[in-house]
Design an enzyme around this catalytic site. Structure first.
Site, PDB file in Angstrom:
ATOM      1  CB  CYS A   1      59.365  38.131  45.429  1.00 61.64           C
ATOM      2  SG  CYS A   1      59.765  37.581  43.805  1.00 61.64           S
TER       3      CYS A   1
ATOM      4  CD  GLN B   1      44.200  36.815  33.721  1.00 60.28           C
ATOM      5  OE1 GLN B   1      44.547  37.502  32.757  1.00 60.28           O
ATOM      6  NE2 GLN B   1      44.396  37.210  34.963  1.00 60.28           N
TER       7      GLN B   1
HETATM    8  C1  LIG Z   1      41.806  38.157  38.568  1.00 64.77           C
HETATM    9  C2  LIG Z   1      41.317  36.774  38.578  1.00 64.77           C
HETATM   10  C3  LIG Z   1      40.332  36.353  39.477  1.00 64.77           C
HETATM   11  C4  LIG Z   1      39.761  37.273  40.539  1.00 64.77           C
HETATM   12  O1  LIG Z   1      38.929  38.236  39.985  1.00 64.77           O
HETATM   13  P1  LIG Z   1      38.364  39.434  40.898  1.00 64.77           P
HETATM   14  O2  LIG Z   1      37.344  40.086  40.040  1.00 64.77           O
HETATM   15  O3  LIG Z   1      39.537  40.299  41.202  1.00 64.77           O
HETATM   16  O4  LIG Z   1      37.773  38.807  42.119  1.00 64.77           O
HETATM   17  C5  LIG Z   1      39.893  35.056  39.405  1.00 64.77           C
HETATM   18  N1  LIG Z   1      40.394  34.207  38.506  1.00 64.77           N
HETATM   19  C6  LIG Z   1      41.339  34.556  37.618  1.00 64.77           C
HETATM   20  C7  LIG Z   1      41.835  33.571  36.626  1.00 64.77           C
HETATM   21  C8  LIG Z   1      41.825  35.849  37.633  1.00 64.77           C
HETATM   22  O5  LIG Z   1      42.788  36.198  36.766  1.00 64.77           O
END
Ligand SMILES: *Cc1c(COP(=O)(O)O)cnc(C)c1O
Length: 384
Positions: free
Chosen positions: A330, A183
């Protein structure tokens, strides 16, 4: 201008591919089908060059070196490789890992597997602001701690964790430091040297690249991190992640990283403005709205809001013109409180009434005004 609905405000779940990235993806898919492992002809060389250029771009985003980047299928695989790969080498059937109580499933899952194999885990509690305190990480480290794994930015409440301070503690105690930066990457400055990070997970589809590609940064000096691979085969990616490389996906991911590095600062300023505009509208028009998590130490595009007296599933059901998410679990008949909100001490009722709004690169001020109006209208209707 006519607004197209639903308006996409769920950029923590995934992001649309940037048209500039898509253009490259198409071009590579069409013109460069060679296997980068084909060392004997120009088709292979061209593909290998694209992969190495992408490796440079990914490394640049986090101030690592190209040789420290292992391409994977995404952040989930990167987290698995980091956590289980480290446990196999440094834990040998046991060992202790310090983590936070707000990690993504992609970290929680492999840590549960680590525990099944005899490892021990200490999940450090985040404060009410949604941030872990570095001092609590220090206290949690034990004699046989092999690794600290704390995410860079939380995926529901967007809160930023004190990476540099945790990195310093890990260095002092001789413990490896992994961070899931799915993120945070491309949204805040990340620097594996400054922040003392030994392993870092990335996902392409969270930064306007294609799905199914990501990377793990693995430090090569001071210290040199050794991992046991999860898969075995053709020796690609320094034997850590065998299999023919996803050349178009990797090239596109690299380009997404390059664009993010270039535009991150301006984009954060713009998104923070839109986010604050949205919060001001909601907070000004409605009583009983609460911002979950720190207002300062959070991603520019993130808003996580609870509404007194409202159930998330009813809110989402009535907000079909907006693509937003609820951090509550949900189903059609019941709402369970969000585990993340409960983890930071949000009370049961409010933890069942939260909306996660993630603004992104292509959202406009008009869309944000529209979203504010709709949310206010729906909350008033549901309360009335
Ligand atoms: C989306 C996300 C993942 C998973 O990533 P992918 O590439 O979809 O496997 C892992 N950790 C966090 C914090 C994420 O937001």
């Amino acid at each position: 201008m006519v607004l197209r609905t639903p308006v996409y405000l769920d950029h923590h779940a995934t992001t649309p591919i940037d048209p500039r990235v898509l253009e490259l993806l198409h071009r590579v898919q069409k013109d460069h089908f060679g296997n980068p492992a084909s060392a004997g002809h120009s088709f292979g060389w061209a593909a290998a060059r694209l992969v190495e250029e992408a490796r440079e771009k990914v490394a640049h985003l986090i101030a690592g070196t190209a040789r420290e980047i292992i391409f994977t299928s995404g952040a989930t695989e990167a987290d698995n490789l980091a956590l289980l790969g480290v446990a196999e080498v440094y834990g040998t059937g046991g060992g202790h890992v310090v983590t936070s109580n707000m990690e993504h499933e992609a970290v929680r899952g492999p840590l549960a597997e680590f525990a099944r194999k005899g490892g021990r885990i200490t999940p450090v509690k985040a404060g009410p602001d949604g941030c872990v305190a570095a001092a609590d990480i220090t206290s949690a480290i034990q004699r046989d701690t092999i690794l600290v794994s704390v995410m860079a930015a939380q995926n529901e409440i967007g809160t930023l964790q004190p990476l540099a301070r945790i990195g310093r503690i890990c260095k002092e105690r001789g413990v490896l430091f992994h961070t899931d930066a799915a993120q945070a990457a491309g949204r805040i400055s990340l620097d594996v040297q400054r922040d003392g990070i030994d392993l870092l997970s990335l996902s392409s589809h969270k930064i306007y690249g294609p799905k199914g590609v990501g990377a793990l940064y693995v430090r090569r000096r001071d210290p040199r991190v050794t991992l046991k691979p999860l898969m075995f085969g053709g020796g690609q990616e320094r034997d850590l992640r065998p299999g023919t490389l996803n050349v178009p996906g990797i090239a596109a991911f690299g380009e997404a990283c390059r664009l993010a590095a270039e535009e991150m600062i301006d984009e954060a300023v713009r998104l923070r403005g839109l986010r604050d505009q949205l919060w001001a509208a909601l907070d000004g028009a409605l009583d009983g709205v609460y911002l979950n998590g720190s207002s300062e130490k959070r991603l520019a595009g993130n808003l996580n809001v609870s509404f007194d007296g409202i159930r998330a599933h009813r809110l989402l059901g009535a907000l079909t013109v907006l693509a937003v998410s609820s951090s509550s679990a949900c189903s059609s008949i019941e709402t369970r409180p969000s585990a993340i909100l409960e983890a930071i001490g949000v009370s049961g009722e409010l933890a069942m009434a939260s909306l996660r709004i993630g603004l992104g690169r292509f959202n406009t001020a008009e869309e944000v005004d529209f979203a504010a109006d709709k949310i206010i209208e729906v909350v008033r209707n549901l309360r009335g």
